[in-house]
Design a protein around this motif. Structure first.
Motif, PDB file in Angstrom:
ATOM      1  N   GLN A  92       0.898  -1.168   0.029  1.00 19.61           N
ATOM      2  CA  GLN A  92       0.009  -0.097  -0.162  1.00 19.61           C
ATOM      3  C   GLN A  92       0.814   1.305  -0.086  1.00 19.61           C
ATOM      4  O   GLN A  92       1.595   1.384   0.765  1.00 19.61           O
ATOM      5  CB  GLN A  92      -1.011  -0.166   1.201  1.00 19.61           C
ATOM      6  N   GLU A 109      -5.887  -2.861   3.213  1.00 16.05           N
ATOM      7  CA  GLU A 109      -5.240  -3.405   4.750  1.00 16.05           C
ATOM      8  C   GLU A 109      -6.154  -4.549   4.944  1.00 16.05           C
ATOM      9  O   GLU A 109      -5.929  -5.163   5.958  1.00 16.05           O
ATOM     10  CB  GLU A 109      -5.459  -2.047   5.741  1.00 16.05           C
ATOM     11  N   ASN A 110      -7.512  -4.646   4.368  1.00 21.22           N
ATOM     12  CA  ASN A 110      -8.470  -5.618   4.844  1.00 21.22           C
ATOM     13  C   ASN A 110      -8.480  -6.802   4.310  1.00 21.22           C
ATOM     14  O   ASN A 110      -9.202  -7.803   4.244  1.00 21.22           O
ATOM     15  CB  ASN A 110      -9.665  -5.098   5.217  1.00 21.22           C
ATOM     16  N   GLN A 120      -0.091 -10.683   1.182  1.00 20.74           N
ATOM     17  CA  GLN A 120      -1.368 -10.091   1.124  1.00 20.74           C
ATOM     18  C   GLN A 120      -1.904  -9.634  -0.125  1.00 20.74           C
ATOM     19  O   GLN A 120      -0.929  -8.962  -1.179  1.00 20.74           O
ATOM     20  CB  GLN A 120      -1.302  -8.599   2.049  1.00 20.74           C
TER      21      GLN A 120
END
Length: 161
Positions: A92, A109-110, A120
């Motif tokens: 990110q 983030e999620n 991620q």
């Protein structure tokens, strides 16, 4: 003569790998302020090691005199390195508020972590270019065309899936 040049080949491959690394770092620095840009990272690998051994005698043995007792193990030698690939870093980036209703940011983030890679996931905007090909971008600076469709600044349509 070949033994003396082997070191030059090893040094040259190292210089070429470092040149590629410098070019990649220069590109990353040049695009540091580009909206949605993902920096690249190099994977440098060495060629497979060769097992080096020395012969026990002064003369070159013939096939009939060749045996493992004539050799002593010296060790491994990597002959050179090469750039295997450049991979984008999908972490990110920083977010900036623009006060424009058509600017959209994506936040990672999620998102779940991939069990195979341990990384991620990432999300992208789906864009259709002028030729109808589907492309992906993280750049959320959009505009509205004359018909009210959301587009990139270059006029490519954002696809809703």
């Amino acid at each position: 003569m070949k033994k003396k040049l082997r070191g030059f080949y090893t040094a040259a491959s190292g210089m070429l790998a470092q040149q590629r690394r410098t070019e990649l770092l220069t590109n990353n620095m040049s695009n540091a302020n580009t909206t949605g840009y993902k920096a690249d990272q190099l994977s440098v690998r060495s060629f497979p090691e060769m097992l080096i051994s020395s012969m026990g005698g002064e003369t070159v043995p013939t096939e009939s005199k060749l045996s493992m007792s004539n050799f002593s193990l010296v060790g491994g030698l990597s002959t050179s390195v090469y750039v295997q690939e450049a991979n984008p870093l999908f972490t990110q980036g920083t977010l900036e508020e623009t006060q424009l209703n058509t600017d959209i940011s994506l936040v990672d983030e999620n998102l779940p972590i991939n069990e195979e890679t341990g990384r991620q996931g990432s999300v992208f905007f789906t864009v259709q270019d002028g030729d109808g090909a589907i492309r992906y971008t993280r750049n959320g600076s959009f505009t509205l065309d004359g018909q009210g469709y959301l587009t990139t600044p270059s006029g490519h349509y954002i696809i809703r899936k």
